[in-house]
Design a protein around this motif. Structure first.
Motif, mmCIF file in Angstrom:
data_model
loop_
_atom_site.group_PDB
_atom_site.id
_atom_site.type_symbol
_atom_site.label_atom_id
_atom_site.label_comp_id
_atom_site.label_asym_id
_atom_site.label_seq_id
_atom_site.Cartn_x
_atom_site.Cartn_y
_atom_site.Cartn_z
ATOM 1 N N GLN A 1 -12.669 -0.595 4.979
ATOM 2 C CA GLN A 1 -13.214 0.074 6.168
ATOM 3 C C GLN A 1 -14.267 1.100 5.774
ATOM 4 O OE1 GLN A 1 -10.040 1.974 8.326
ATOM 5 N NE2 GLN A 1 -8.919 0.082 8.685
ATOM 6 N N SER B 1 -6.796 -2.005 2.153
ATOM 7 C CA SER B 1 -7.287 -2.396 3.475
ATOM 8 C C SER B 1 -8.178 -1.301 4.051
ATOM 9 C CB SER B 1 -6.106 -2.669 4.408
ATOM 10 O OG SER B 1 -5.427 -1.483 4.704
ATOM 11 N N GLU C 1 0.850 -1.182 0.000
ATOM 12 C CA GLU C 1 0.000 0.000 0.000
ATOM 13 C C GLU C 1 0.892 1.241 0.000
ATOM 14 O OE1 GLU C 1 -3.788 -0.825 2.364
ATOM 15 O OE2 GLU C 1 -2.309 -1.934 3.476
ATOM 16 N N SER C 2 0.277 2.416 0.074
ATOM 17 C CA SER C 2 1.061 3.652 0.130
ATOM 18 C C SER C 2 2.041 3.570 1.293
ATOM 19 C CB SER C 2 0.150 4.860 0.364
ATOM 20 O OG SER C 2 -0.936 4.811 -0.488
ATOM 21 N N GLY C 3 3.267 4.013 1.062
ATOM 22 C CA GLY C 3 4.236 4.054 2.146
ATOM 23 C C GLY C 3 4.834 2.703 2.497
ATOM 24 N N LEU D 1 -5.195 -8.435 3.479
ATOM 25 C CA LEU D 1 -5.336 -7.744 2.187
ATOM 26 C C LEU D 1 -6.324 -8.483 1.289
ATOM 27 C CD1 LEU D 1 -1.823 -6.684 0.862
ATOM 28 C CD2 LEU D 1 -3.705 -5.215 1.582
ATOM 29 N N THR E 1 5.991 8.554 -1.196
ATOM 30 C CA THR E 1 5.075 7.700 -0.434
ATOM 31 C C THR E 1 3.749 7.529 -1.132
ATOM 32 O OG1 THR E 1 4.397 9.637 0.777
ATOM 33 C CG2 THR E 1 6.057 8.253 1.798
ATOM 34 N N GLU E 2 3.490 8.329 -2.108
ATOM 35 C CA GLU E 2 2.149 8.275 -2.716
ATOM 36 C C GLU E 2 1.896 6.940 -3.373
ATOM 37 O OE1 GLU E 2 0.499 10.575 -1.565
ATOM 38 O OE2 GLU E 2 -0.346 11.875 -3.000
ATOM 39 N N ASP F 1 -6.161 3.036 -0.014
ATOM 40 C CA ASP F 1 -5.502 1.741 -0.083
ATOM 41 C C ASP F 1 -6.496 0.627 0.192
ATOM 42 O OD1 ASP F 1 -2.802 1.939 -0.758
ATOM 43 O OD2 ASP F 1 -2.396 2.961 1.122
ATOM 44 N N THR G 1 -7.515 0.183 17.804
ATOM 45 C CA THR G 1 -6.804 -0.897 17.153
ATOM 46 C C THR G 1 -7.057 -2.184 17.919
ATOM 47 O OG1 THR G 1 -5.134 0.759 16.705
ATOM 48 C CG2 THR G 1 -4.569 -1.511 16.238
ATOM 49 N N TRP H 1 2.050 -5.489 13.959
ATOM 50 C CA TRP H 1 1.342 -5.961 15.144
ATOM 51 C C TRP H 1 0.208 -5.053 15.628
ATOM 52 C CZ3 TRP H 1 0.655 -3.491 19.675
ATOM 53 C CH2 TRP H 1 1.601 -2.546 20.085
ATOM 54 N N SER I 1 3.563 5.254 11.018
ATOM 55 C CA SER I 1 4.418 6.304 10.494
ATOM 56 C C SER I 1 5.792 5.724 10.202
ATOM 57 C CB SER I 1 4.540 7.421 11.529
ATOM 58 O OG SER I 1 5.631 8.241 11.209
ATOM 59 N N LEU I 2 6.444 6.220 9.166
ATOM 60 C CA LEU I 2 7.780 5.728 8.830
ATOM 61 C C LEU I 2 8.854 6.508 9.575
ATOM 62 C CD1 LEU I 2 7.289 5.175 5.011
ATOM 63 C CD2 LEU I 2 7.251 3.483 6.832
ATOM 64 N N GLY J 1 -3.017 4.130 16.064
ATOM 65 C CA GLY J 1 -3.226 4.028 14.625
ATOM 66 C C GLY J 1 -3.211 5.386 13.960
ATOM 67 N N ARG K 1 -2.027 -3.743 14.108
ATOM 68 C CA ARG K 1 -3.257 -3.976 13.347
ATOM 69 C C ARG K 1 -3.587 -5.462 13.249
ATOM 70 N NH1 ARG K 1 -2.626 -0.946 7.718
ATOM 71 N NH2 ARG K 1 -4.899 -1.073 7.735
ATOM 72 N N PRO L 1 6.971 1.533 14.817
ATOM 73 C CA PRO L 1 6.918 0.780 16.077
ATOM 74 C C PRO L 1 7.984 -0.305 16.105
ATOM 75 C CG PRO L 1 5.090 0.183 14.633
ATOM 76 C CD PRO L 1 5.740 1.386 14.037
ATOM 77 N N ILE M 1 -8.736 -4.562 7.272
ATOM 78 C CA ILE M 1 -7.717 -4.580 8.318
ATOM 79 C C ILE M 1 -7.963 -3.334 9.158
ATOM 80 C CG2 ILE M 1 -5.261 -4.550 8.793
ATOM 81 C CD1 ILE M 1 -4.810 -5.644 5.969
ATOM 82 N N PRO M 2 -8.101 -3.473 10.448
ATOM 83 C CA PRO M 2 -8.392 -2.274 11.255
ATOM 84 C C PRO M 2 -7.187 -1.353 11.315
ATOM 85 C CG PRO M 2 -7.983 -4.151 12.660
ATOM 86 C CD PRO M 2 -7.987 -4.677 11.257
ATOM 87 N N GLY M 3 -7.435 -0.110 11.698
ATOM 88 C CA GLY M 3 -6.342 0.824 11.939
ATOM 89 C C GLY M 3 -5.685 1.337 10.676
ATOM 90 N N GLN M 4 -4.546 1.994 10.875
ATOM 91 C CA GLN M 4 -3.840 2.660 9.785
ATOM 92 C C GLN M 4 -2.394 2.186 9.755
ATOM 93 O OE1 GLN M 4 -5.784 4.783 8.156
ATOM 94 N NE2 GLN M 4 -7.437 4.792 9.660
ATOM 95 N N PRO M 5 -1.734 2.301 8.605
ATOM 96 C CA PRO M 5 -0.310 1.945 8.547
ATOM 97 C C PRO M 5 0.501 2.852 9.477
ATOM 98 C CG PRO M 5 -1.207 2.291 6.338
ATOM 99 C CD PRO M 5 -2.234 2.758 7.304
ATOM 100 N N TYR N 1 1.450 5.963 17.146
ATOM 101 C CA TYR N 1 1.227 4.811 16.277
ATOM 102 C C TYR N 1 0.334 3.783 16.937
ATOM 103 C CZ TYR N 1 4.862 2.534 19.049
ATOM 104 O OH TYR N 1 5.591 2.008 20.062
#
Lengths: 354, 326, 377
Positions: free
Chosen positions: C216, C212, A40-42, A250, B325-326, C210, A341, A284, A273-274, B25, A286, A278, A267-271, B22
């Motif tokens: 939602q 996933s 996905e993105s990122g 996915l 990142t897009e 995306d 999450t 984990w 941050s880079l 989320g 998600r 974590p 999938i719950p939650g969001q990706p 994070y």
């Protein structure tokens, strides 16, 4: 192996912190094969490919990328430019911005040829016409003198493919080559790429977010998430025997025929941050199967027994596959509704079907 | 500067993000004002130029103090101490740290007082030009059609006018009787066109954004769309343009004063000081160097700050990363 | 599920035919809706007389409580049609009836009461939220514009909405940039639902998300429909998503509806060759199915809406095209023994189970008269 990437790490220093775009990615592509890279993105899928061909600027890079025995990451700019274009062809998402608007399409193909081979302009032009015909542009001898804006979106992407193939490369890197196209045109371009691969025998790295395209095109698949490889598998195993909960998640998120009107299983939650991702497994927060260990230790890619080439970066037992998210659907849904999450437990593992 | 005050206020209202972003989320990110402020705070050029601007402002504010400390009045002539027996201005020395001019006046005191005029005219004409430019540019861009055509032509006419010729004509007409208000009027008249043009262009592009369409779909009226939805998006470019317009207005003012249009003679002004210095720079280099240096330092500081502000709002790495990142 | 604001309650769940609509159950009716955009340019002195035929004579009814899917590719006019429905754009001709009331010619100020009843969700989660405004203020916009609530009351209701769509109400003071794509789309949903609309027109609401996260938002929209009794017009280019969410689907091609049917009928027995081509063009995330299925392709690319093909607009790309297709515009009507809800505009509709001739490899590349960009350029 044609291309072998080992422990690739790419990060971008920014005033807001170090963006860890790719964190230890290894993979290999065999001659004439298609590797699908999904994320996905990122997820770092595009950065990975761009770094290999030396198109990332201002990045800190480590690792190695052996292409036909030479390390691409150690090459000078000039050496890389020689390899790129002649041995490795590149097709980007947006054909309009990849083609220069002020020069004729044919001229741009001729330049691509003449940059690498000492041939006369007439010879280069003859090959440009031939290439345009090869990628299915009608009346190539006439349209070779068109400007990019006179081409439709699909034809521009065909022209980009023609440039990528101009010097008969052994590898083509296609970064979301059809994302900007309409579905009926996308189908044409994908069909074209398959046909050309059968005729010319080049390997393809197909980067996409679309699991449908991968099912159609790839021999091997690599799933990426938050700069890491989550799972690698043959196309068959990935779709029918997936191991990593992110992969199953996915696949479960996609609408499927025969289940219209039913709830999807997201999938719950969001990706994450880079910047300062974590610790432990990046998935984990998600994951419905997360165990205490997942928070602390990064799971390595481990081979799934009995399936050559199938690896999964997950602490769950490798003997079982198909950690279906559906067993935990109720809990996930509740979690989504609360905007929270899913809490990490190991409970799901026993319920999973082998 | 009030605009930066607002900026600081915006930042103060910003909620702090939890450390465990994070876990919830949430992709950790900051508001646009906060991001710009953070970058500005860590930008050495911005800090340095801000310090210079504060020093110049301090000169303006504390000019009477300089006068008191040296014991020299703003336009008092010290023929005995300020001039040699040959009638030549004295150079920098204990009594005259920056030397004296041909009338025996203290250059330091006059440069300090001159900062008042420069800053006042610079800031207020820039503010006036920006205000006028924003209002007219917004009207042109938002309503389009005949309004746009008429206003856009007006901007073109203003920008096409040879302001130096105009200024010389004005000097010929009212030379010597000018005042600070005429200065401000002339400067902002010649500056607002550029602002208006930029604002118009911005509005034209913002108008096409989906969030503007969303506002229309909610039933918002024109005024609401203009001020609630479009205006906040103009603030960043307007702040940048303002900070770049201040130095050019200061230079413009100095030019006008040099030509003889500006505050009447005894009041010190950097531009008119430079003009008077023309005949004296050979023996009395300090007569040119100090007013000129003050002018240069001020405009340079404002320009550099403007550049930094622009970078803070729209840094290159941000765009680069967005593409990755897009 | 979260508890939403209960103040007003769904206005008219199941209240069939309420408000004097002349046809029971029809909430929104489009009659011959046409929208042409004049083409700019044509030289310095003379104006161009060309027009983009974005939407050409569309008749559609949206029934209360249903989800009507609108599928099409670039230039199909689906987004323009959405803006005609919501009267964000004036029509070139045709009529728009909301609950039986003609809103075609209303001025902007007169439209305001209708804005409360019809809302839009936009495609781009980055472009549809003002980057310089706080989320609380964005979601509170409808309350401010329609002077429904202010101060603490507005804040309370905005936070209820945020809770309803799965956002943390404590994030009231954040800027849009502090949210991810999926969360931003939830913000757009909350804003659209603030005034309890009856009809929500969603223009590609999940296309930019995306995989996933897309699921939602699809689920959220479904839940809100159940909970609030909403009617949706769901616009997308993604046939697999539209099949999942819609009760009925209208397939659009170059400004016209070419097929309209209940979801099941459209997928089981597509009548229009374009529908069939569209279906087979979608990549299936299943390798075996992907290998098995016959891939039919339309030759060439989408025609330009500035100078659309004569007769049936699909004829230059259609594998079944006959001379008549280029001359006579086919009417949208019931084919074979189809139920009255299944309409197709085709002279040679596909029979049950009929496959289109499979395109030859060389054929695929043939760019026929349908290649419109040249003419547009």
């Amino acid at each position: 192996m044609l291309l072998e990437v080992k422990d690739l790490v790419v990060s971008f220093p920014t005033p807001d912190g170090l963006v860890e775009a790719v964190r230890g990615v290894s993979f290999a592509v065999g001659a004439g094969k298609t590797l699908g890279v999904v994320g996905e993105s990122g997820s770092g899928k595009s950065v990975t490919a761009q770094t290999v061909i030396g198109l990332t600027r201002g990045a800190r890079v480590s690792g190695s990328a052996l292409f036909e025995g030479r390390d691409l990451l150690k090459m000078s700019r000039d050496q890389l430019r020689q390899v790129r274009g002649s041995k490795i062809g590149v097709v980007f998402q947006d054909p309009l911005s990849s083609l220069h608007p002020f020069y004729k399409v044919g001229w741009q193909i001729e330049e691509a040829i003449r940059a690498h081979e000492k041939v006369s302009r007439a010879e280069a032009r003859r090959r440009a016409v031939e290439l345009l015909g090869l990628v299915g542009i009608p009346h190539p001898a006439r349209r070779v003198d068109d400007y990019p804006h006179q081409f439709s979106g699909g034809m521009r992407q065909r022209a980009m493919i023609a440039i990528a193939l101009a010097l008969n490369p052994s590898l083509v890197i296609a970064d979301e080559p059809t994302t900007a196209l309409d579905v009926t045109v996308q189908a044409q371009v994908l069909e074209l790429m398959k046909r050309l691969q059968a005729e010319l025998g080049m390997a393809i790295i197909m980067i996409t977010h679309d699991l449908g395209i991968i099912a159609d095109m790839a021999d091997e698949v690599m799933i990426m998430y938050a700069g890491k490889v989550m799972e690698t598998a043959s196309r068959h195993d990935l779709y029918y025997e997936p191991h990593h909960p992110y992969t199953t998640g996915l696949l479960g998120s996609l609408p499927q025929s025969g289940h219209e009107g039913e709830r999807l299983v997201p999938i719950p939650g969001q990706p994450p941050s880079l910047i300062g991702p974590p610790p432990g497994c990046p998935f984990w927060p998600r994951c419905g199967f997360a165990m205490p260990k997942c928070r602390l230790e990064v799971p390595p890619l481990r081979a799934v027994p009995g399936a050559p080439g199938h690896t999964s970066a997950c602490w769950l037992p490798l003997e079982l596959t198909g950690y279906s998210v559906e067993v935990d659907a109720a809990r996930h849904l509740a979690a989504v509704a609360e905007g929270a999450t899913a809490v990490a437990t190991a409970s799901g593992a026993e319920e999973a079907q082998p | 500067m009030s605009t930066f005050g607002e900026l600081v206020e915006e930042v103060a209202q910003e909620p702090q993000l939890g450390a465990a972003g994070y876990e919830a989320g949430v992709i950790e990110a900051k508001g646009p004002w906060r991001l710009a402020w953070d970058r500005l705070r860590h930008d050495r050029v911005a800090i340095g130029s801000s310090v210079v601007i504060v020093l110049i402002a301090g000169m303006a504010v504390f000019a009477p103090l300089a006068s008191a400390l040296t014991g020299h009045g703003m336009d008092a002539q010290y023929h005995l101490t300020g001039l040699t027996s040959a009638g030549v201005p004295v150079g920098p020395r204990a009594h005259f740290p920056w030397g004296a001019d041909e009338e025996g006046r203290d250059i330091l005191v006059r440069v300090f007082y001159g900062a008042r005029i420069s800053l006042l005219v610079g800031v207020s004409s820039a503010a006036l030009a920006v205000a006028g430019g924003v209002v007219l540019g917004m009207l042109a861009g938002f309503f389009g059609g005949v309004v746009d055509t008429a206003l856009a032509r007006l901007f073109d006419v203003v920008l096409a006018m040879p302001y130096l010729v105009f200024a010389l004509a004005l000097v010929a007409a009212i030379g010597g009787q000018g005042g600070i208000l005429i200065d401000i009027a002339v400067i902002s008249f010649f500056s607002f066109g550029a602002v208006a043009r930029i604002v118009r262009g911005q509005v034209l592009s913002i108008k096409e954004k989906e969030y503007i369409e969303a506002a229309h779909s909610l039933g918002a009226g024109s005024l609401r769309v203009m001020f609630i939805d479009i205006f906040p998006n103009l603030l960043a470019p307007v702040i940048v343009y303002f900070s770049l317009l201040v130095p050019s207005s200061i230079v413009f003012e100095a030019t006008l004063a040099f030509l003889g249009l500006g505050v009447p003679p005894p009041t010190p002004d950097w531009g008119s000081m430079l003009q008077e210095a023309i005949n004296w720079y050979n023996p009395a280099w300090w007569y040119v160097v100090f007013p000129g240096g003050a002018l240069l330092a001020t405009t340079l500081a404002f320009n550099l700050l403007g550049d930094s502000v622009r970078d803070a709002f729209d840094p290159r790495y941000n765009r680069l990363f967005a593409r990755e990142t897009e | 599920m979260s508890q939403g604001p209960r103040g007003e309650g769904p206005r008219s769940v199941g209240a069939v035919g309420e408000g004097g609509g002349d046809r029971p159950g029809v909430l929104l009716e489009l009659q011959g809706v046409t929208k042409h955009f004049p083409v700019k340019g044509g030289g310095f002195w003379r104006k161009s007389h060309d027009a983009v035929h974005a939407v050409d004579g569309v008749d559609l009814q949206v029934r209360r409580g249903e989800t009507l899917g609108l599928v099409g590719e670039t230039g199909s006019g689906k987004s323009t049609l959405a803006r005609c429905m919501t009267r964000l754009l004036p029509l070139t001709s045709g009529r728009v009836l909301l609950d039986g009331e003609d809103i075609t010619d209303l001025k902007r100020s007169q439209l305001r009461p209708y804005r409360r009843r019809v809302q839009m969700i936009f495609q781009d989660p980055y472009g549809s939220l003002n980057p310089r405004r706080r989320v609380g203020s964005i979601i509170g916009d409808p309350f401010a514009i329609h002077k429904v609530a202010d101060g603490a009351e507005r804040k309370r209701r905005v936070q209820e909405l945020m809770d309803l769509v799965g956002l943390n109400p404590e994030h009231y003071n954040r800027f849009p940039a502090e949210f991810s794509g999926g969360q931003r789309q939830r913000i757009g949903v909350a804003r659209a639902l603030a005034l309890r609309p009856e009809l929500v027109v969603a223009d590609e609401p999940v296309s930019a998300l995306d995989v996933s996260v897309r699921a939602q938002v699809v689920n959220l929209l479904a839940d809100l429909q159940d909970e609030l009794g909403l009617t949706y017009v769901f616009i997308t280019h993604d046939l697999s998503v539209v099949r999942h969410v819609s009760n009925r689907v209208a397939v659009m091609y170059v400004g016209q509806v070419v097929e309209l049917a209940d979801r099941h009928d459209l997928y089981a027995t597509p009548r229009h060759p374009y529908t069939k081509v569209l279906q087979s063009a979608i990549p299936v995330p299943d390798p075996e199915q992907s290998e098995r299925r016959a891939r039919v392709q339309a030759s060439g690319e989408l025609p330009s809406p500035i100078n659309p093909p004569s007769g049936c607009r699909f004829h230059p790309r259609c594998p079944k095209a006959q001379p008549i297709c280029a001359q006579v515009v086919p009417r949208l009507e019931v084919k074979f023994q189809d139920p009255p809800s299944h309409l197709a505009a085709c002279h040679f509709p596909l029979a049950d189970g009929e496959e289109l001739p499979r395109a030859e490899a060389g054929d695929v590349a043939r760019v026929g008269p349908g290649d419109g960009d040249r003419r547009a350029g």
